[in-house]
Write a protein that holds these residues in place. Structure first.
Motif, mmCIF file in Angstrom:
data_model
loop_
_atom_site.group_PDB
_atom_site.id
_atom_site.type_symbol
_atom_site.label_atom_id
_atom_site.label_comp_id
_atom_site.label_asym_id
_atom_site.label_seq_id
_atom_site.Cartn_x
_atom_site.Cartn_y
_atom_site.Cartn_z
ATOM 1 N N ALA A 77 -7.453 33.687 -29.735
ATOM 2 C CA ALA A 77 -8.588 33.316 -29.137
ATOM 3 C C ALA A 77 -8.936 32.074 -29.246
ATOM 4 O O ALA A 77 -9.596 31.622 -28.173
ATOM 5 N N ALA A 78 -8.753 31.452 -30.256
ATOM 6 C CA ALA A 78 -9.156 30.192 -30.610
ATOM 7 C C ALA A 78 -8.614 29.233 -29.662
ATOM 8 O O ALA A 78 -9.010 27.967 -29.522
ATOM 9 N N THR A 79 -7.140 29.250 -29.438
ATOM 10 C CA THR A 79 -6.494 28.331 -28.751
ATOM 11 C C THR A 79 -6.751 27.960 -27.395
ATOM 12 O O THR A 79 -7.052 26.626 -27.328
ATOM 13 N N VAL A 134 -11.910 22.393 -24.246
ATOM 14 C CA VAL A 134 -12.501 21.071 -24.533
ATOM 15 C C VAL A 134 -11.609 19.995 -24.132
ATOM 16 O O VAL A 134 -12.293 19.051 -23.663
ATOM 17 N N LYS A 135 -10.344 20.175 -24.420
ATOM 18 C CA LYS A 135 -9.645 18.948 -24.277
ATOM 19 C C LYS A 135 -9.600 18.870 -22.600
ATOM 20 O O LYS A 135 -9.627 17.902 -21.829
ATOM 21 N N ALA A 171 -18.461 27.474 -22.734
ATOM 22 C CA ALA A 171 -18.104 28.697 -23.793
ATOM 23 C C ALA A 171 -17.932 28.083 -24.817
ATOM 24 O O ALA A 171 -18.148 28.693 -26.325
ATOM 25 N N PRO A 172 -16.915 27.081 -25.060
ATOM 26 C CA PRO A 172 -16.583 26.492 -26.656
ATOM 27 C C PRO A 172 -17.871 26.230 -27.412
ATOM 28 O O PRO A 172 -18.053 26.384 -28.498
ATOM 29 N N ALA A 173 -18.851 25.519 -26.435
ATOM 30 C CA ALA A 173 -20.114 24.888 -27.247
ATOM 31 C C ALA A 173 -20.997 26.375 -27.704
ATOM 32 O O ALA A 173 -21.394 26.161 -29.025
ATOM 33 N N ALA A 174 -20.994 27.202 -26.901
ATOM 34 C CA ALA A 174 -21.710 28.592 -27.215
ATOM 35 C C ALA A 174 -21.111 29.234 -28.184
ATOM 36 O O ALA A 174 -21.639 29.882 -29.342
#
Length: 340
Positions: free
Chosen positions: A14-16, A22-23, A43-46
């Motif tokens: 899930a982290a990938t 972000v990229k 979503a990544p920021a949250a």
């Protein structure tokens, strides 16, 4: 145990996508598709990704892809800075300072200047010079503002010229030695690769750098960029001289950038009273090297004033402030018009 391993593997998978988001957001931002960039970062920021938090903070700060919201930007910088994100630390320190929260800003300013960051060096250096929220320390103030100037921040050069009028030579000399140590430490700090944007606005249109400025009495906000307010006694501050703000410098063009006939003619030395300063250098040879590169298009008469271990490259003989400003624009970043 088997169930636990499955859960951990799922978490890693899930982290990938989060990193990819972000990229992808950075790529969208570079294309000018700001709403798409913001959508990728939310979503990544949250989820706690520091790069995404910083990037989203930049979007709110600049009003790109979202309405400008400084409070939201500051909160996102805070979250990323708490995780050790270097650019977020810089921006969070400056945001706190600009909102008048100097005591809260101080530890973040210290973290930032430890990386040799020119904007926060100017702010903290000016605070140390005035004894504003911190014990007065003219040696360290001179060191920090010297580094800010050496890294091309125009307000740093302007502030350093003001400090020269009040800081004794022995303290200036000690400050220069300390500046060299700060530079060496900054080089030793290696930043890991990130998917963060630049710490200011994207390169096409850099945001004005927040700068240190001075207050006329304790407790008031800083309103005059880059100009320290010297003191003659601890309990009384002197008023700084009134000077004109220099015109914004424009990037230097190379010989290949334009045909020769399109280049602006160099300003002529006409015996006028206006001067410009192109930079301050610990190494005299660097000052002379710069003049050899830009002197032909800048015009004026060069001088290499050596004091307190620093060489200040100046050009004089401009008949008007406008002429001096034009010469400064030709010189590029770091040039300032000096008071008459």
């Amino acid at each position: 145990m088997k169930t636990r391993l499955v859960v951990l593997a799922a978490a890693m998978m899930a982290a990938t996508p989060a990193l990819a988001d972000v990229k992808s957001g950075v790529e969208a931002w570079s294309r000018g598709d700001y709403p798409a960039a913001v959508a990728q970062w939310r979503a990544p920021a949250a989820a706690g990704d520091a790069d995404a938090q910083f990037n989203l903070g930049q979007a709110y700060k600049l009003g790109r892809g979202v309405p400008a919201d400084q409070a939201q930007a500051t909160e996102l910088y805070r979250k990323a800075a708490a995780q050790g994100h270097p650019q977020a630390t810089d921006n969070y320190a400056l945001a706190l300072f600009q909102s008048g929260k100097k005591a809260d800003a101080l530890p973040w300013l210290e973290k930032s200047v430890a990386r040799d960051e020119k904007r926060t060096e100017l702010v903290l250096g000016t605070m140390l010079f005035n004894g504003d929220g911190v014990p007065r320390d003219w040696t360290r103030a001179y060191a920090l503002v010297t580094r800010s100037s050496q890294q091309g921040l125009p307000q740093g050069s302007q502030t350093l010229a003001q400090m020269d009028k009040y800081i004794p030579e022995d303290q200036r000399r000690q400050g220069i030695a300390l500046a060299q140590q700060i530079e060496a430490r900054g080089r030793a700090v290696a930043s890991a690769p990130t998917t963060a944007l630049a710490s200011a606005e994207p390169a096409a249109r850099p945001a004005p750098a927040p700068t240190g400025a001075t207050s006329t009495r304790p407790g008031t906000s800083y309103t005059q960029p880059g100009r320290p307010e010297p003191t003659t006694r601890p309990e009384q501050r002197a008023r700084p001289e009134r000077t004109e703000r220099p015109a914004p410098a424009t990037p230097t063009r190379t010989a290949a950038a334009k045909p020769a006939r399109e280049r602006p003619a160099p300003a002529k030395a006409s015996g006028g009273a206006y001067r410009i300063q192109l930079g301050a250098f610990a190494n005299d040879a660097n000052a002379r090297s710069l003049w050899s590169r830009v002197g032909g298009r800048v015009g004026g008469s060069a001088s290499f004033a050596r004091s307190g271990g620093i060489t200040r490259l100046q050009a004089s003989g401009f008949a008007s402030k406008a002429e001096a400003q034009q010469a400064c624009a030709r010189a590029g970043s770091g040039c300032v018009v000096l008071p008459r």
